[in-house]
Design a protein around this motif. Structure first.
Motif, PDB file in Angstrom:
ATOM      1  N   LYS A   1       0.814  -1.214   0.000  1.00 27.54           N
ATOM      2  CA  LYS A   1       0.000   0.000   0.000  1.00 27.54           C
ATOM      3  C   LYS A   1       0.854   1.273   0.000  1.00 27.54           C
ATOM      4  N   ALA A   2       1.974   1.230   0.717  1.00 26.35           N
ATOM      5  CA  ALA A   2       2.849   2.412   0.754  1.00 26.35           C
ATOM      6  C   ALA A   2       3.400   2.681  -0.641  1.00 26.35           C
ATOM      7  N   LEU A   3       3.891   1.622  -1.271  1.00 23.41           N
ATOM      8  CA  LEU A   3       4.404   1.735  -2.641  1.00 23.41           C
ATOM      9  C   LEU A   3       3.322   2.263  -3.576  1.00 23.41           C
ATOM     10  N   ALA A   4       2.104   1.766  -3.363  1.00 24.43           N
ATOM     11  CA  ALA A   4       0.986   2.162  -4.219  1.00 24.43           C
ATOM     12  C   ALA A   4       0.689   3.647  -4.091  1.00 24.43           C
ATOM     13  N   ARG A   5       0.729   4.130  -2.856  1.00 23.94           N
ATOM     14  CA  ARG A   5       0.493   5.563  -2.651  1.00 23.94           C
ATOM     15  C   ARG A   5       1.576   6.382  -3.334  1.00 23.94           C
ATOM     16  N   GLN A   6       2.804   5.942  -3.123  1.00 24.99           N
ATOM     17  CA  GLN A   6       3.958   6.664  -3.646  1.00 24.99           C
ATOM     18  C   GLN A   6       3.899   6.799  -5.169  1.00 24.99           C
ATOM     19  N   HIS A   7       3.442   5.728  -5.840  1.00 22.05           N
ATOM     20  CA  HIS A   7       3.451   5.741  -7.309  1.00 22.05           C
ATOM     21  C   HIS A   7       2.055   5.840  -7.915  1.00 22.05           C
TER      22      HIS A   7
END
Length: 421
Positions: free
Chosen positions: A56-62
């Motif tokens: 989810k963190a990666l998803a937010r970031q990108h």
DNA sequence: TCTGGGGTCCTAGGACCC
DNA sequence: TCTGGGGTCCTAGGACCC
């Protein structure tokens, strides 16, 4: 061998152009794992099957867009692709929802050779469905799969790779560049063992000692290697055999510990499995039912029982199958556990036509049963799955799976047709 | 907090037969 | 001291595929 690139993602993009060129994942049932990834997401290092909550963190970031899976849409799009492919060759094996094998050696001259034929397929499928596909040609299924892999990974092929048109030298070169684990039929376990033996590339495997491999790994890998060497060992299955077992299972959206609620879920799965059973004209001789706790929570007490319930008489009647499954469920159920998943499997399937009569056969009852099932399937095919179901399947569906971001069923539901504005 | 849902084929070994 | 030579059927488990 023709397959659709990033199939589920491409289906979503076909109806929602805003998803083009942005990172997209399609999640498994229950919004659990990434089961399809756009190229942008693959480039970020997201693996097939990666749990969504972990990224989810990666998803937010990108700004990754995550969609719930929409199998109604994917199934319909798949049928469209297959019907187009059938126009190219009637000898077709639909291998999975997004892959087909075709026999082309008698028809490819109509297009001026395999490569041109592959390009024609690409163009027409793109034009008529907007889905991107790649095509691979080879003397065996395994080589065609390999060719398809090359076509997908190397822009120089422009989406179509014909191994039969390459020189031996070129072929060796390409095969030397692909890791052995990419070969169809070489999974993780075997790949590791092969690498220990010094067999790292596809070329290494294709030139390895056949007798030794047979001894160490068995007949399956021997066939794979023969196929790599150009000897076709796997037939084209253009007439799909009826399934030998039919399964229906789901993880729950929330934990379930109550027998009554488990019973509703089991009955629901029987409804679906029995539908598939009648669809292929089979009857079942036994029902397997299982329940599972959450294996990822090792701190919780674990309990994963299952039981086979034989039927007195083979059947395709949802009611008889439900009775058997619920009997099995009562037998394995233990209070005090939180269950995460349940499912059923119909086994010992045989053709209904060949059903063995029994001493206590009651033709009148059987006739009524058959009519009722026909009516039920007809209603559900018009009004949607589960419109008519057994009372055992219940009304509450507190256990229903999560599906928080599903796209409309654009092509199969009047209410969900796309709107142009 | 949260981790998918289907399938197939092959082999080894045990139980049983004559 | 020494103990046959075929078979079949079933199940569990392991490997693979998408």
């Amino acid at each position: 061998m023709v397959d659709v690139n990033n199939f589920y993602v491409s289906c979503e993009r076909a109806f929602n152009p805003r998803l083009t060129d942005v990172p997209v994942v399609v999640l498994s049932n229950n919004d659990g794992c990434a089961v399809a990834r756009s190229n942008e997401v693959k480039a970020l290092g997201v693996k097939m099957g990666a749990p969504w909550f972990q990224m989810k963190a990666l998803a937010r970031q990108h700004s990754i867009v995550a969609l719930s899976s929409n199998y109604t849409l994917y199934g319909d799009m798949s049928n469209r692709v297959v019907s187009i492919l059938r126009e190219f060759s009637p000898d077709i094996e639909v291998y999975s929802i997004d892959e087909s094998f075709l026999r082309v050696e008698t028809v490819d001259h109509l297009y001026g050779g395999a490569t041109a034929m592959g390009q024609a397929m690409r163009y027409r499928i793109r034009q008529w469905t907007s889905l991107p596909v790649c095509a691979g040609f080879g003397e065996s299924k395994t080589l065609a799969k390999l060719a398809n892999h090359l076509a997908k990974k190397n822009p120089v092929f422009d989406g179509v790779c014909d191994l039969t048109a390459l020189t031996d030298e070129e072929r060796q070169q390409w095969m030397g560049k692909i890791e052995v684990g990419e070969v169809w039929g070489v999974g993780r376990r075997i790949a590791v063992r092969l690498q220990i033996m010094g067999i790292r590339s596809v070329r290494d495997l294709a030139t390895a000692d056949l007798k030794l491999l047979r001894l160490q790994f068995g007949v399956v890998l021997e066939r794979t290697v023969s196929e790599l060497q150009g000897t076709s060992c796997l037939e084209l299955d253009d007439l799909a055999d009826p399934k030998q077992q039919i399964m229906a299972s789901r993880s729950f959206g929330a934990m379930v510990d109550d027998l009554a609620e488990l019973g509703e879920a089991v009955a629901w799965h029987i409804d679906r499995a029995a539908e598939k059973l009648r669809d292929q004209g089979s009857v079942a001789g036994a029902v397997y039912v299982f329940i599972q706790t959450n294996r990822f929570r090792q701190a919780d007490p674990q309990y994963n029982p299952g039981v086979v319930v034989p039927l007195v008489d083979v059947s395709d009647d949802t009611r008889a199958l439900t009775t058997a499954a619920l009997k099995g469920l009562r037998h394995i159920y233990r209070p005090g556990y939180s269950y995460k998943k349940c499912g059923v499997m119909l086994m010992e399937l045989t053709a209904k036509q060949q059903r063995q009569e029994t001493l206590f056969d009651d033709a009148a009852t059987r006739d009524k049963s058959a009519k009722l099932m026909v009516a039920m399937d007809a209603v559900n095919s018009v009004w949607g799955r589960g419109t008519l179901r057994t009372g055992a399947a219940g009304m509450s569906k507190g256990w229903a799976m999560r599906s928080e971001n599903r796209s409309p069923r654009y092509t199969t539901s009047w209410e969900e047709l796309p709107v142009a504005s």
